[in-house]
Motif scaffolding. Structure first.
Motif, short mmCIF file in Angstrom:
data_model
loop_
_atom_site.label_atom_id
_atom_site.label_comp_id
_atom_site.label_asym_id
_atom_site.label_seq_id
_atom_site.Cartn_x
_atom_site.Cartn_y
_atom_site.Cartn_z
N ASP A 28 -17.79 -33.04 -60.28
CA ASP A 28 -19.31 -32.87 -59.99
C ASP A 28 -19.75 -32.44 -61.65
O ASP A 28 -20.87 -32.93 -61.96
N GLU A 29 -19.20 -31.59 -62.12
CA GLU A 29 -19.74 -30.94 -63.65
C GLU A 29 -19.73 -32.39 -64.47
O GLU A 29 -20.59 -32.39 -65.19
N TRP A 30 -18.66 -33.11 -64.49
CA TRP A 30 -18.64 -34.26 -65.39
C TRP A 30 -19.63 -35.50 -65.18
O TRP A 30 -20.46 -36.08 -65.80
N GLU A 31 -19.81 -35.60 -63.87
CA GLU A 31 -20.79 -36.51 -63.10
C GLU A 31 -22.16 -35.97 -63.62
O GLU A 31 -22.79 -36.81 -64.17
N THR A 32 -22.50 -34.75 -63.52
CA THR A 32 -23.81 -34.21 -64.07
C THR A 32 -23.99 -34.39 -65.39
O THR A 32 -25.16 -34.78 -66.13
N SER A 33 -22.85 -34.03 -66.17
CA SER A 33 -23.05 -33.92 -67.71
C SER A 33 -23.40 -35.49 -68.19
O SER A 33 -24.29 -35.80 -69.15
N LYS A 85 -14.36 -39.33 -56.57
CA LYS A 85 -15.23 -38.85 -55.50
C LYS A 85 -14.96 -39.32 -53.98
O LYS A 85 -14.98 -38.69 -52.88
N GLU A 93 -29.07 -40.34 -69.49
CA GLU A 93 -30.59 -40.14 -69.43
C GLU A 93 -31.30 -39.81 -70.81
O GLU A 93 -32.43 -40.25 -71.08
N GLY A 134 -24.28 -38.15 -66.52
CA GLY A 134 -25.57 -38.53 -66.14
C GLY A 134 -26.87 -38.01 -66.97
O GLY A 134 -27.28 -38.68 -67.19
N LEU A 135 -26.45 -36.91 -67.56
CA LEU A 135 -27.51 -36.27 -68.44
C LEU A 135 -27.58 -36.80 -69.76
O LEU A 135 -28.57 -37.14 -70.55
N GLN A 157 -15.21 -29.23 -58.22
CA GLN A 157 -16.28 -28.66 -59.29
C GLN A 157 -16.08 -29.47 -60.52
O GLN A 157 -16.94 -29.79 -61.14
N ASN A 187 -26.25 -32.13 -73.33
CA ASN A 187 -26.38 -31.02 -72.23
C ASN A 187 -26.97 -29.67 -72.79
O ASN A 187 -26.96 -28.70 -72.07
#
Length: 197
Positions: free
Chosen positions: A88-93, A75, A99, A95-96, A85, A160
């Motif tokens: 960001d997809e991997w970062e979100t995935s 990043k 969590e 992160g989930l 894209q 996810n």
């Protein structure tokens, strides 16, 4: 003038080559992340013969940490926009994944303790009928989630899944409510026994 132009060509070629190599490195790192998480499972074992539980998450959290650093580095690169894209997809995935797994471990700790009480003590169930009914509900939900995870243990896929975070969070809230009621009941019971003696 012509000579000056020619002398700049090697520098331009060198810069273009360096840029191409850096972009290729990002592309390769993203492919490595894809391949790694296709093979990372939640380590699940049987518990009390009729349940499942998470056994170990050390390797999973190590992979999360390593790939979070890799994604953060990408990043910060000037080539981020070319891979935005996917990064960001991997970062979100991921992160989930972090969590959800942390929350499942929290729920699991509470569930193991409460299961040993509500599934073994008829007296407690009679004294705390609302909490007992709520635990039976959570027990069914947690058992269902863990059974599905045991059948399809891929961490990225499971964490996810639509509604997974909300589902596990709901279990945590309910178990916390049950725990507080149980603690209050046990405190009152101990006080009662103390006054009798």
């Amino acid at each position: 003038m012509f000579t000056t132009g020619l002398s700049a060509v090697p520098d331009l070629i060198s810069e273009l080559s360096a840029n191409a190599n850096k972009e290729l490195a990002i592309e390769e790192t993203l492919k490595d992340i894809d391949a790694r998480w296709a093979g990372i499972d939640i380590e699940i074992v049987t518990y009390k013969e009729s349940y499942y539980k998470v056994r170990s998450t050390d390797d999973l959290f190590q992979a999360l940490e390593d790939d979070a650093v890799a994604l953060s580095t990408m990043k910060a690169s000037k080539f981020y926009s070319s891979f935005k894209q996917k990064i960001d997809e991997w970062e979100t995935s991921l992160g989930l994944v972090s969590e959800v797994i942390e929350l499942i471990l929290t729920v699991q700790r509470k569930w193991i303790y409460l299961e040993s009480i509500f599934m073994a003590s008829e007296d407690i169930c009679k004294q705390l009928p609302r909490e007992s009914a709520l635990f039976i509900e959570v027990n069914a939900a947690f058992t269902d989630v863990m059974s599905i995870a045991a059948e399809h243990p891929n961490a990225a896929f499971q964490c996810n899944t639509d509604g997974m975070l909300d589902n596990v969070n709901d279990m945590d809230v309910k178990l916390e409510t049950i725990q507080k009621s149980l603690d209050s009941y046990l405190d009152v019971s101990c006080m009662g026994k103390g006054s009798d003696s």
